[in-house]
Design a protein around this motif. Sequence first.
Motif, PDB file in Angstrom:
ATOM      1  N   LEU A 147      -7.788  54.573  10.520  1.00 13.71           N
ATOM      2  CA  LEU A 147      -7.759  53.869   9.238  1.00 13.71           C
ATOM      3  C   LEU A 147      -8.572  52.585   9.333  1.00 13.71           C
ATOM      4  CD1 LEU A 147      -6.603  53.895   6.415  1.00 13.71           C
ATOM      5  CD2 LEU A 147      -4.633  52.651   7.250  1.00 13.71           C
ATOM      6  N   LEU A 148      -8.339  51.856  10.445  1.00 12.18           N
ATOM      7  CA  LEU A 148      -9.015  50.588  10.647  1.00 12.18           C
ATOM      8  C   LEU A 148     -10.522  50.790  10.766  1.00 12.18           C
ATOM      9  CD1 LEU A 148      -8.024  47.677  11.125  1.00 12.18           C
ATOM     10  CD2 LEU A 148      -8.436  48.088  13.524  1.00 12.18           C
ATOM     11  N   THR A 149     -10.923  51.800  11.523  1.00 11.50           N
ATOM     12  CA  THR A 149     -12.352  52.046  11.718  1.00 11.50           C
ATOM     13  C   THR A 149     -13.012  52.418  10.404  1.00 11.50           C
ATOM     14  OG1 THR A 149     -11.749  52.917  13.866  1.00 11.50           O
ATOM     15  CG2 THR A 149     -13.999  53.278  13.166  1.00 11.50           C
ATOM     16  N   PHE A 150     -12.297  53.207   9.582  1.00  6.47           N
ATOM     17  CA  PHE A 150     -12.896  53.698   8.349  1.00  6.47           C
ATOM     18  C   PHE A 150     -12.959  52.620   7.274  1.00  6.47           C
ATOM     19  CE2 PHE A 150     -11.167  58.121   9.582  1.00  6.47           C
ATOM     20  CZ  PHE A 150     -12.180  58.239  10.507  1.00  6.47           C
ATOM     21  N   MET A 151     -12.180  51.544   7.446  1.00  4.88           N
ATOM     22  CA  MET A 151     -12.122  50.532   6.393  1.00  4.88           C
ATOM     23  C   MET A 151     -13.302  49.573   6.414  1.00  4.88           C
ATOM     24  SD  MET A 151      -8.279  49.509   5.373  1.00  4.88           S
ATOM     25  CE  MET A 151      -7.793  48.726   6.852  1.00  4.88           C
ATOM     26  N   HIS A 152     -14.090  49.572   7.475  1.00  8.27           N
ATOM     27  CA  HIS A 152     -15.258  48.692   7.579  1.00  8.27           C
ATOM     28  C   HIS A 152     -14.900  47.225   7.407  1.00  8.27           C
ATOM     29  CE1 HIS A 152     -18.619  51.350   8.135  1.00  8.27           C
ATOM     30  NE2 HIS A 152     -17.931  52.225   7.427  1.00  8.27           N
ATOM     31  N   ILE A 153     -13.958  46.777   8.206  1.00  6.12           N
ATOM     32  CA  ILE A 153     -13.573  45.376   8.162  1.00  6.12           C
ATOM     33  C   ILE A 153     -14.549  44.594   9.052  1.00  6.12           C
ATOM     34  CG2 ILE A 153     -11.735  43.781   8.830  1.00  6.12           C
ATOM     35  CD1 ILE A 153      -9.819  46.126   8.205  1.00  6.12           C
ATOM     36  N   PRO A 154     -14.945  43.375   8.661  1.00 11.91           N
ATOM     37  CA  PRO A 154     -15.836  42.588   9.515  1.00 11.91           C
ATOM     38  C   PRO A 154     -15.232  42.421  10.903  1.00 11.91           C
ATOM     39  CG  PRO A 154     -15.455  41.486   7.421  1.00 11.91           C
ATOM     40  CD  PRO A 154     -14.607  42.706   7.418  1.00 11.91           C
ATOM     41  N   PRO A 155     -16.056  42.443  11.936  1.00 14.43           N
ATOM     42  CA  PRO A 155     -15.525  42.452  13.309  1.00 14.43           C
ATOM     43  C   PRO A 155     -14.572  41.307  13.606  1.00 14.43           C
ATOM     44  CG  PRO A 155     -17.931  42.202  13.262  1.00 14.43           C
ATOM     45  CD  PRO A 155     -17.503  42.548  11.885  1.00 14.43           C
ATOM     46  N   ASP A 156     -14.836  40.131  13.030  1.00 12.53           N
ATOM     47  CA  ASP A 156     -13.967  38.989  13.335  1.00 12.53           C
ATOM     48  C   ASP A 156     -12.532  39.229  12.882  1.00 12.53           C
ATOM     49  OD1 ASP A 156     -16.161  37.799  14.297  1.00 12.53           O
ATOM     50  OD2 ASP A 156     -16.531  36.516  12.565  1.00 12.53           O
ATOM     51  N   TRP A 157     -12.355  40.082  11.868  1.00 12.98           N
ATOM     52  CA  TRP A 157     -11.026  40.285  11.295  1.00 12.98           C
ATOM     53  C   TRP A 157     -10.344  41.556  11.780  1.00 12.98           C
ATOM     54  CZ3 TRP A 157      -8.699  36.458   8.856  1.00 12.98           C
ATOM     55  CH2 TRP A 157      -9.500  35.428   8.371  1.00 12.98           C
ATOM     56  N   GLN A 158     -11.059  42.378  12.534  1.00  9.00           N
ATOM     57  CA  GLN A 158     -10.496  43.679  12.900  1.00  9.00           C
ATOM     58  C   GLN A 158      -9.210  43.568  13.701  1.00  9.00           C
ATOM     59  OE1 GLN A 158     -13.727  45.772  14.708  1.00  9.00           O
ATOM     60  NE2 GLN A 158     -14.732  46.144  12.760  1.00  9.00           N
ATOM     61  N   VAL A 159      -9.219  42.639  14.665  1.00  6.33           N
ATOM     62  CA  VAL A 159      -8.045  42.507  15.530  1.00  6.33           C
ATOM     63  C   VAL A 159      -6.824  42.109  14.701  1.00  6.33           C
ATOM     64  CG1 VAL A 159      -7.088  41.268  17.463  1.00  6.33           C
ATOM     65  CG2 VAL A 159      -9.468  41.973  17.515  1.00  6.33           C
ATOM     66  N   ALA A 160      -7.040  41.138  13.796  1.00  5.72           N
ATOM     67  CA  ALA A 160      -5.930  40.690  12.951  1.00  5.72           C
ATOM     68  C   ALA A 160      -5.496  41.803  11.995  1.00  5.72           C
ATOM     69  CB  ALA A 160      -6.352  39.452  12.161  1.00  5.72           C
ATOM     70  N   ALA A 161      -6.466  42.556  11.464  1.00  7.94           N
ATOM     71  CA  ALA A 161      -6.143  43.621  10.521  1.00  7.94           C
ATOM     72  C   ALA A 161      -5.280  44.687  11.180  1.00  7.94           C
ATOM     73  CB  ALA A 161      -7.419  44.243   9.980  1.00  7.94           C
TER      74      ALA A 161
END
Lengths: 330, 337
Positions: free
Chosen positions: A296-310
């Motif tokens: 889910l996280l990979t597919f959401m295309h969140i900016p790298p800085d926020w991925q860990v928090a997401a």
Amino acid sequence: MRPEMTAASLDTTARSSAERGALARARLLRGLLPALSLALVLLAIAWLNPRAISYFGFSLMLNLAIPIALATIAQMFVIAGNELDLSIGTFVGFVGCVTATWLKDAPLIGVAILLGSIGVYALLGALIHLRNLPSIVVTLGMSFVWQGLAILVLPKPGGKAPDWLLAFMAFKPPFVPFPIIAALLIGLIVHFGLMRTSYGVILRGSGGNPAALGRAGWSLLKTKIVLFALAGLFGVLSGMALIGITTSADANIGNGYTLLAIAGVILGGGEFVGGRVSPIGAVIGALTLALAASPLLTFMHIPPDWQVAANGAILIIVLAARVLISRRER
Amino acid sequence: MKKLFVLGALAAMLASGTALADTSGKKIAFSNNYAGNSWRQAMLDSYGIVTKKAVADKVVGAADIFTTADKEVPTQAAQVQNLILQGYDAIVINSASPDALNGAIKQACDAGITVVSFDGTVTEPCAYRVVVDFKDMGKQEVEQMAKFQPKGGNLLEIRGLAGTSIDDAIHAGILEGVAAHPEFKIVGSVTGDWDQTTAQKAVATILPSLPDVVGIVDQGGDGYGAAQAFAAAGKPRPTIIMGNRQDELQWWKEQKDKDGYKTWSASIAPGVSSLAFWVAQQVLDGRTDIPHDLLVPYLAFTQDDFEAELPKIVKGGVASHEYTQEDAIAAIKANIK
């Protein structure tokens, strides 16, 4: 904690039938919640990346969820006994290292080590019961022991999974992807054993109401040993499944599983009070966590800085939904 | 129908020029397992600068960065599998483990995806590995030392994180260099873990038992700590090889301004991530002659050019270099030989 528990269950029997109906509906909702959250996560994935909803997609997305599901079941047995296992992650890593080395090069010694490690788990159960030690402390200590042993077995990453294990984990059945079949089997077998047999009731009861069981003449020492041995057994299966997928091992490979397994049990409808667990829910919980945290996280295309928090935020949202619904029961 | 397809493919090939395929529609993903130190931050920055421009120039269609929450192997393996499902054409990866991701990497290769690993490289044969020539770096340290200390003398060696391939390679290079320069002798060796504080403690501990040393050969990230230890002990300042860290170059500049202190600095540039990106682009471009193991040069600074670099490095950071497509083509050419 336990006196309240008994009081609460006495309460329940005294309630009127209307209240009981409401309670039953809440129970049903609680039972359905794991499946509901899994469906939600799957819908989100299907919407973000339709390509993932296919035989190939499910095989890829879910195969690493199988070791997590097995580790979750292991944790579930411990939680059923009203204890907590903080060493399951490093134990899985240790099993992985043994699988990638001894089990391939000297299968007999490998099997002996793995059986021995299940024995150690059983002994831990006995130790915790006899000395009345907090399981968190004992298993936290053991987590460093397993980690140390894993590094001893495999000082640097490497080793190779036995060929039969690789072939088994790469099995491609027709129509239904292997991870789904495996998840169903794990859930159903444990469900039958723990929820449908009379000794399963005793095992759950030993966590939910140990005083009553003890007075009825059941050996609490034996139930604790059995619960911990089962945790060890499923920990071994988890480590082997993991190495069957990754093909080679690393001493730190399982470290993240400890908390994932606890979260999986809770998400799947289990509770920390002992006795209240659901094997099928736990498997579904593990699948949900595995899907929510990674695809889910990979597919959401969140900016790298926020991925860990997401990643953390998704876990909190999923678990919060679970807590909200179970509160309605009270 | 089949004929039409073949003709169409032929026409497409002709239209796109000779060996070059068009990569403007290709998507490249970057799988990273950790972002929690200055080197990794610089690595991500360099990658971001280079790939943003490449996407804007329509060299590639997309270049997305994915970082996992922890350093865990299973998380990154799952991430690689998801990138396969996302339909990326290539994956650039800094791997959490040299071996334990091989299963996922193989699945990516089987799905027709180009995998290029760097820094944390993977052993799966189907992947490409961009490896910095650490052994040569170790050897060069002694070569450079011979220029500054022509009479030779005793050396102290500071080693990196034990059990890593990088520490092994630099150490082997240093031994080779000392063998070629018998005027030098390594009289002591400590572990600095590429960290100034650790190095300072380790050097301070061994100093009293050492004869006079003329130079320190190390692995980067430890030079400033060693200098501090020597200063604290009141010992004469040896020639310390530096490792491109901001604090190291700053100290070097202070010493140079004071009395013309001379040394040399080298390390792996975090921007090697951008080189890996260009290698992936070249593979997608249809080049089939690229070796799977690419040895690339390290980043070195000399007495003449380090001061120009110093202002560009953020405090607490490390010197980096964004590689261009030409750099990648040159590096590939050097490896084909």
